[in-house]
Design a protein around this motif. Sequence first.
Motif, short mmCIF file in Angstrom:
data_model
loop_
_atom_site.label_atom_id
_atom_site.label_comp_id
_atom_site.label_asym_id
_atom_site.label_seq_id
_atom_site.Cartn_x
_atom_site.Cartn_y
_atom_site.Cartn_z
N MET A 192 20.50 51.62 75.16
CA MET A 192 19.43 50.99 75.04
C MET A 192 18.53 49.72 75.99
O MET A 192 17.02 50.10 76.49
CB MET A 192 19.65 49.43 74.62
CG MET A 192 20.00 49.71 72.89
SD MET A 192 18.98 50.44 71.71
CE MET A 192 17.27 48.70 71.89
N LYS A 205 26.02 52.63 72.84
CA LYS A 205 24.97 51.53 72.44
C LYS A 205 23.96 51.19 73.54
O LYS A 205 22.60 50.62 73.57
CB LYS A 205 25.02 51.33 70.61
CG LYS A 205 24.42 50.48 70.12
CD LYS A 205 23.98 49.88 68.97
CE LYS A 205 23.25 49.25 68.04
NZ LYS A 205 22.50 48.36 66.92
N TYR A 255 21.94 44.74 77.10
CA TYR A 255 22.44 44.06 76.07
C TYR A 255 23.54 44.44 76.05
O TYR A 255 24.18 44.65 76.49
CB TYR A 255 22.14 45.95 74.82
CG TYR A 255 20.47 45.79 74.49
CD1 TYR A 255 19.52 45.50 73.58
CD2 TYR A 255 19.55 46.14 75.96
CE1 TYR A 255 18.04 45.77 73.41
CE2 TYR A 255 17.86 46.93 75.70
CZ TYR A 255 17.76 46.23 74.55
OH TYR A 255 15.76 46.17 74.11
N GLU A 267 17.23 52.94 77.93
CA GLU A 267 15.77 53.31 77.08
C GLU A 267 14.58 52.10 78.01
O GLU A 267 13.20 52.78 78.46
CB GLU A 267 15.26 52.79 76.09
CG GLU A 267 14.49 53.48 75.05
CD GLU A 267 14.05 53.04 73.48
OE1 GLU A 267 14.12 52.09 73.27
OE2 GLU A 267 15.56 54.07 72.89
N GLN A 268 14.93 51.08 78.60
CA GLN A 268 14.41 49.99 79.70
C GLN A 268 13.69 50.57 80.65
O GLN A 268 13.08 50.76 81.36
CB GLN A 268 14.93 48.22 78.69
CG GLN A 268 15.15 48.10 77.87
CD GLN A 268 13.38 48.48 77.17
OE1 GLN A 268 12.63 46.84 77.40
NE2 GLN A 268 13.73 48.82 75.86
#
Length: 151
Positions: free
Chosen positions: A51, A47, A40, A54-55
């Motif tokens: 992200m 942020k 990202y 999470e992946q």
Amino acid sequence: MIKIICVGKIKENYLKEAIKEYQKRIYKYTKLEIIEVKDYDFDDKRKTLEMEVEQINKYIDSKDYIITLEIDREELTSKEFAKKIDRLLTQNSNLCFIIGGSYGLDDTIKKRASFRLSFSKLTFPHQLFRVLLLEQIYRSYKINNNESYHK
């Protein structure tokens, strides 16, 4: 088994070819899985890292021995790295290396690590670093099997 979780995809063909070559070489010794997760690029570092975490977490198994690749951590020689891999694989069925994206790795991933490794104080592009890691894993197997390659 060795698993490598990487943030980002390889774009350059010459790096893809190098990765394929080392995968082929490593397969002679162990099962290898490379998992690419989406990178990202938000203006907000926090942020972006959230992200990516999470992946990454989707692919970490509870039986994985996690090794994060970070700049300011323990450095090993190739022979020390080989010994560590040999010892760890006798005690753990899975080694999981995690390579972060342009912002590195979130602290939650770092805290999950059993070992935090640095290849250098230099900063490498994460796409190129994947090739460096694969080469060192291959070198480790050659060292541990007393085969010529390492000098």
